[in-house]
Design a protein around this motif. Structure first.
Motif, PDB file in Angstrom:
ATOM      1  N   LYS A  52       0.777  -1.125  -0.171  1.00 18.93           N
ATOM      2  CA  LYS A  52       0.031   0.147  -0.007  1.00 18.93           C
ATOM      3  C   LYS A  52       0.865   1.161   0.004  1.00 18.93           C
ATOM      4  O   LYS A  52       0.460   2.294  -0.764  1.00 18.93           O
ATOM      5  N   ALA A  53       1.904   1.070   0.668  1.00 16.35           N
ATOM      6  CA  ALA A  53       2.887   2.354   0.726  1.00 16.35           C
ATOM      7  C   ALA A  53       3.469   2.615  -0.708  1.00 16.35           C
ATOM      8  O   ALA A  53       3.929   3.766  -0.968  1.00 16.35           O
ATOM      9  N   ARG A  54       3.881   1.542  -1.140  1.00 18.98           N
ATOM     10  CA  ARG A  54       4.426   1.629  -2.753  1.00 18.98           C
ATOM     11  C   ARG A  54       3.661   2.197  -3.646  1.00 18.98           C
ATOM     12  O   ARG A  54       3.817   3.082  -4.523  1.00 18.98           O
ATOM     13  N   LYS A  55       2.161   1.933  -3.438  1.00 17.10           N
ATOM     14  CA  LYS A  55       1.274   2.256  -4.504  1.00 17.10           C
ATOM     15  C   LYS A  55       1.040   3.914  -3.952  1.00 17.10           C
ATOM     16  O   LYS A  55       0.993   4.666  -5.186  1.00 17.10           O
ATOM     17  N   GLN A  56       1.315   4.388  -2.980  1.00 14.41           N
ATOM     18  CA  GLN A  56       0.868   5.644  -2.526  1.00 14.41           C
ATOM     19  C   GLN A  56       2.193   6.677  -3.030  1.00 14.41           C
ATOM     20  O   GLN A  56       1.935   7.433  -3.796  1.00 14.41           O
ATOM     21  N   ALA A  57       3.201   5.879  -2.997  1.00 17.05           N
ATOM     22  CA  ALA A  57       4.475   6.744  -3.356  1.00 17.05           C
ATOM     23  C   ALA A  57       4.467   6.737  -5.218  1.00 17.05           C
ATOM     24  O   ALA A  57       4.823   7.693  -5.571  1.00 17.05           O
ATOM     25  N   ALA A  58       3.952   5.710  -5.525  1.00 15.42           N
ATOM     26  CA  ALA A  58       4.006   5.505  -7.194  1.00 15.42           C
ATOM     27  C   ALA A  58       3.143   6.684  -7.938  1.00 15.42           C
ATOM     28  O   ALA A  58       3.296   6.952  -8.966  1.00 15.42           O
ATOM     29  N   ALA A  59       2.056   6.809  -6.782  1.00 12.71           N
ATOM     30  CA  ALA A  59       1.087   7.770  -7.423  1.00 12.71           C
ATOM     31  C   ALA A  59       1.505   9.114  -7.584  1.00 12.71           C
ATOM     32  O   ALA A  59       1.199  10.095  -8.240  1.00 12.71           O
ATOM     33  N   LYS A  60       2.767   9.513  -6.730  1.00 11.62           N
ATOM     34  CA  LYS A  60       3.367  10.668  -6.891  1.00 11.62           C
ATOM     35  C   LYS A  60       4.698  10.583  -7.916  1.00 11.62           C
ATOM     36  O   LYS A  60       5.005  11.743  -8.323  1.00 11.62           O
ATOM     37  N   VAL A  61       5.423   9.763  -7.564  1.00 14.08           N
ATOM     38  CA  VAL A  61       6.674   9.830  -8.179  1.00 14.08           C
ATOM     39  C   VAL A  61       6.916   8.338  -8.638  1.00 14.08           C
ATOM     40  O   VAL A  61       6.213   7.365  -8.673  1.00 14.08           O
ATOM     41  N   PHE A 110      10.632   4.285  -2.086  1.00 11.60           N
ATOM     42  CA  PHE A 110      10.638   2.885  -2.313  1.00 11.60           C
ATOM     43  C   PHE A 110      11.515   2.324  -1.884  1.00 11.60           C
ATOM     44  O   PHE A 110      11.378   1.221  -1.276  1.00 11.60           O
ATOM     45  N   ALA A 111      12.890   2.861  -1.317  1.00 13.03           N
ATOM     46  CA  ALA A 111      13.892   2.062  -0.872  1.00 13.03           C
ATOM     47  C   ALA A 111      13.720   2.072   0.692  1.00 13.03           C
ATOM     48  O   ALA A 111      13.734   1.148   1.252  1.00 13.03           O
ATOM     49  N   ILE A 112      12.902   3.394   1.450  1.00 17.06           N
ATOM     50  CA  ILE A 112      12.501   3.352   2.679  1.00 17.06           C
ATOM     51  C   ILE A 112      11.526   2.025   2.922  1.00 17.06           C
ATOM     52  O   ILE A 112      11.632   1.154   4.055  1.00 17.06           O
ATOM     53  N   VAL A 113      10.372   1.796   1.940  1.00 10.89           N
ATOM     54  CA  VAL A 113       9.586   0.606   2.266  1.00 10.89           C
ATOM     55  C   VAL A 113      10.336  -0.793   2.174  1.00 10.89           C
ATOM     56  O   VAL A 113      10.032  -1.404   2.731  1.00 10.89           O
ATOM     57  N   ASP A 114      11.007  -0.685   1.126  1.00  8.83           N
ATOM     58  CA  ASP A 114      11.768  -2.016   0.929  1.00  8.83           C
ATOM     59  C   ASP A 114      12.685  -2.564   2.239  1.00  8.83           C
ATOM     60  O   ASP A 114      12.651  -3.572   2.608  1.00  8.83           O
ATOM     61  N   ILE A 115      13.346  -1.547   2.802  1.00  9.54           N
ATOM     62  CA  ILE A 115      14.200  -1.595   3.790  1.00  9.54           C
ATOM     63  C   ILE A 115      13.575  -1.911   5.138  1.00  9.54           C
ATOM     64  O   ILE A 115      13.940  -2.963   5.783  1.00  9.54           O
ATOM     65  N   TRP A 116      12.343  -1.424   5.302  1.00 12.05           N
ATOM     66  CA  TRP A 116      11.262  -1.564   6.452  1.00 12.05           C
ATOM     67  C   TRP A 116      10.958  -3.013   6.230  1.00 12.05           C
ATOM     68  O   TRP A 116      11.193  -3.933   7.139  1.00 12.05           O
ATOM     69  N   GLU A 117      10.179  -3.422   5.167  1.00 12.21           N
ATOM     70  CA  GLU A 117       9.668  -4.678   4.858  1.00 12.21           C
ATOM     71  C   GLU A 117      10.661  -5.976   4.845  1.00 12.21           C
ATOM     72  O   GLU A 117      10.409  -6.979   5.548  1.00 12.21           O
ATOM     73  N   LYS A 118      11.587  -5.653   4.187  1.00 16.58           N
ATOM     74  CA  LYS A 118      12.606  -6.848   3.800  1.00 16.58           C
ATOM     75  C   LYS A 118      13.800  -7.157   4.599  1.00 16.58           C
ATOM     76  O   LYS A 118      14.480  -7.939   4.872  1.00 16.58           O
ATOM     77  N   HIS A 119      14.084  -5.895   5.396  1.00 12.88           N
ATOM     78  CA  HIS A 119      15.506  -5.830   6.071  1.00 12.88           C
ATOM     79  C   HIS A 119      15.469  -5.281   7.613  1.00 12.88           C
ATOM     80  O   HIS A 119      16.188  -4.875   8.326  1.00 12.88           O
ATOM     81  N   GLY A 120      13.925  -5.184   7.961  1.00 10.49           N
ATOM     82  CA  GLY A 120      13.799  -4.872   9.355  1.00 10.49           C
ATOM     83  C   GLY A 120      14.320  -3.395   9.663  1.00 10.49           C
ATOM     84  O   GLY A 120      14.622  -3.066  10.891  1.00 10.49           O
ATOM     85  N   GLY A 121      14.310  -2.590   8.652  1.00 13.77           N
ATOM     86  CA  GLY A 121      14.733  -1.214   8.954  1.00 13.77           C
ATOM     87  C   GLY A 121      16.313  -1.102   8.838  1.00 13.77           C
ATOM     88  O   GLY A 121      16.830   0.045   9.255  1.00 13.77           O
ATOM     89  N   ASN A 122      16.965  -2.183   8.692  1.00 13.20           N
ATOM     90  CA  ASN A 122      18.468  -2.139   8.733  1.00 13.20           C
ATOM     91  C   ASN A 122      18.967  -1.704   7.401  1.00 13.20           C
ATOM     92  O   ASN A 122      19.019  -2.925   6.531  1.00 13.20           O
ATOM     93  N   ALA A 123      19.396  -0.439   6.782  1.00  7.65           N
ATOM     94  CA  ALA A 123      19.888  -0.304   5.571  1.00  7.65           C
ATOM     95  C   ALA A 123      21.068  -0.990   5.240  1.00  7.65           C
ATOM     96  O   ALA A 123      21.452  -1.298   4.104  1.00  7.65           O
ATOM     97  N   LEU A 124      21.934  -1.281   6.247  1.00  2.00           N
ATOM     98  CA  LEU A 124      23.377  -1.918   6.089  1.00  2.00           C
ATOM     99  C   LEU A 124      23.261  -3.392   5.760  1.00  2.00           C
ATOM    100  O   LEU A 124      23.976  -4.056   5.257  1.00  2.00           O
ATOM    101  N   ALA A 125      21.812  -3.931   5.942  1.00  2.00           N
ATOM    102  CA  ALA A 125      21.731  -5.175   5.531  1.00  2.00           C
ATOM    103  C   ALA A 125      21.460  -5.495   4.083  1.00  2.00           C
ATOM    104  O   ALA A 125      21.223  -6.877   3.628  1.00  2.00           O
ATOM    105  N   VAL A 126      21.091  -4.521   3.529  1.00  2.00           N
ATOM    106  CA  VAL A 126      20.761  -4.598   2.070  1.00  2.00           C
ATOM    107  C   VAL A 126      21.809  -4.736   1.019  1.00  2.00           C
ATOM    108  O   VAL A 126      22.669  -3.922   0.891  1.00  2.00           O
TER     109      VAL A 126
END
Length: 449
Positions: A237-246, A255-271
């Protein structure tokens, strides 16, 4: 008793009370505003070492500046990052220090008065408690997305824990700030107090060491579901809201913020480095570089603006999408006549409808004021307003050829003294301006919606 002379700290002041409470104040040397520069962060590590050696009963972290808690990271230092390795090192430093702060055994409290932005809020989120001062200047936000980057010092981990994933993603994807009372209402702050009692309230809360504030049972269950079986639903849902604007191609940070939260528990170093949400991809993106450049230009223009008597009365906006429509609405709110151009009235109508809802909120239901403001926002599918406007703002999709063609036409129609502006965040002004007879007429502006 102060420990600063003993430890030779330049930016941090540590004092201990007889009852065991320690006060740690940030007062960045030779600066009017606290920012978390490399030097400040390195020194913070030494402060934590000293506190590990002699733990206090509780710790209150505050600002020694007359106004403002912490404005965030040092953008000047960020702009000088020259390699992916340097970007990763910057993130590792903040992530590691704030994890250390979050892991200490004694209670910690952030006393927030004034602006608390970016890394400043991430530091506060690493504390057990957050006490905000009820003043108009107290504003809390993670605005990194506005610079094309992500809140990688723990914001993507701890903000969802504090306020729930849905609210956290909304705040991180928009970069919008909340005031003191709203911070308490959504769970970002444990309490909101007047300035006259802030120190005594901080002392009582820190020493009481009560369990952290918990939301009602229904809200806890909802957050548990959002962090578990509904995690992907919330992210989509968050991705769709972002995609509606940019688009992800031109603005990867949301989109990176959503991915990092969903797939990596908020840890950007794990990507992984090859992932579009990786630190390497984000910090090296043209959008981030352009938005940082825009930030510095805005800071310079603020100084210039104080000396200018230019007061536009008519603004013409080309592009009635979410960005263009919102630019037009804000200009109308500020008292300007606005003509809004797109390919048809049908394309402009949704922007007018959104503007009407905005005007209702801003004018608090005053029908007369709403009507007056709407009267200043004029649908103009043929673009006749361009010939009368003081400022013309382009907010169409990111296509260089189309923008060049549009500005060539606008230059022919506009008044000689009119300002021509583009809201691009990923294309070079020089490339767009090359289509003009007088390329010096084109300026870059950037609005954040």
């Amino acid at each position: 008793m102060s420990e600063n002379m003993q430890h030779d700290w330049k930016h941090w002041r540590l004092r201990r009370e007889d009852g065991g409470l320690a006060w740690l104040e940030l007062d960045k040397a030779d600066a009017s505003t606290n920012v978390l520069s490399a030097e400040v962060m390195t020194e913070f590590g030494r402060v934590l070492d000293a506190l590990d050696a002699a733990p206090p009963k509780a710790l209150v972290i505050a600002s020694a500046k007359p106004a403002g808690f912490i404005a965030g990271a040092d953008i000047e230092e960020f702009s000088r990052i020259a390699s992916p390795a340097a970007a990763r090192a910057l993130v590792e430093r903040g992530w590691g220090l704030f994890n250390r702060l979050a892991a200490v055994r004694y209670p910690t409290l952030a006393l927030i008065r004034g602006h608390c932005m970016g890394g400043g809020l991430e530091l506060a989120l690493a504390c057990r408690y957050r006490l905000v001062v009820d003043e108009p200047g107290t504003r809390l936000a993670l605005p990194e997305v506005m610079l094309g980057i992500v809140p990688a010092w723990g914001g993507m981990l701890r903000l969802p824990q504090a306020v729930g994933p849905a609210t956290a993603l909304d705040l991180m994807l928009t970069g919008k700030a909340v005031d003191a009372r709203k911070a308490k209402r959504i769970g970002l702050a444990d309490d909101c107090v007047p300035a006259r009692v802030m120190e005594s309230a901080a002392r009582m809360m820190a020493l009481a060491a009560a369990p952290a504030r918990r939301p009602p049972l229904q809200e806890r269950l909802l957050r548990l579901a959002m962090n578990g079986p509904l995690r992907r639903v919330v992210a989509d849902k968050a991705r769709k809201q972002a995609a509606a604007k940019v688009s992800r191609e031109h603005y990867p940070a949301p989109f990176a913020i959503v991915d990092i939260w969903e797939k990596h528990g908020g840890n950007a170093l794990a990507v992984p480095a090859g992932d579009p949400a990786s630190l390497e991809a984000i910090f090296d993106s043209p959008t981030a570089k352009n938005l940082v450049r825009v930030f510095f230009l805005q800071e310079r223009l603020k100084a210039f603006g104080k000396e200018s008597d230019f007061a536009p009365r008519h603004v013409h906006v080309v592009g009635a999408g979410v960005m263009g429509g919102d630019i037009a609405a804000v200009c109308a709110l500020r008292g300007m006549t606005v003509t809004l151009q797109d390919q048809s009235v049908e394309r402009i109508a949704p922007a007018i409808q959104r503007a009407a809802r905005l005007f209702e909120r801003r004018h608090k239901g005053d029908a007369r004021q709403v009507r007056f403001t709407l009267d200043r926002l004029i649908a103009d599918p043929e673009g006749h307003g361009a010939a009368r406007a003081d400022v013309i703002i382009e907010a169409i999709f990111e296509d260089l050829a189309v923008k060049r063609s549009l500005f060539a036409e606008l230059e022919r129609r506009a008044r000689p003294e009119a300002v021509l502006a583009t809201n691009t965040s990923s294309l070079r002004l020089e490339d767009i301006a090359s289509a003009l007879q007088d390329p010096s007429r084109l300026v870059g502006v950037h609005f954040f919606n």
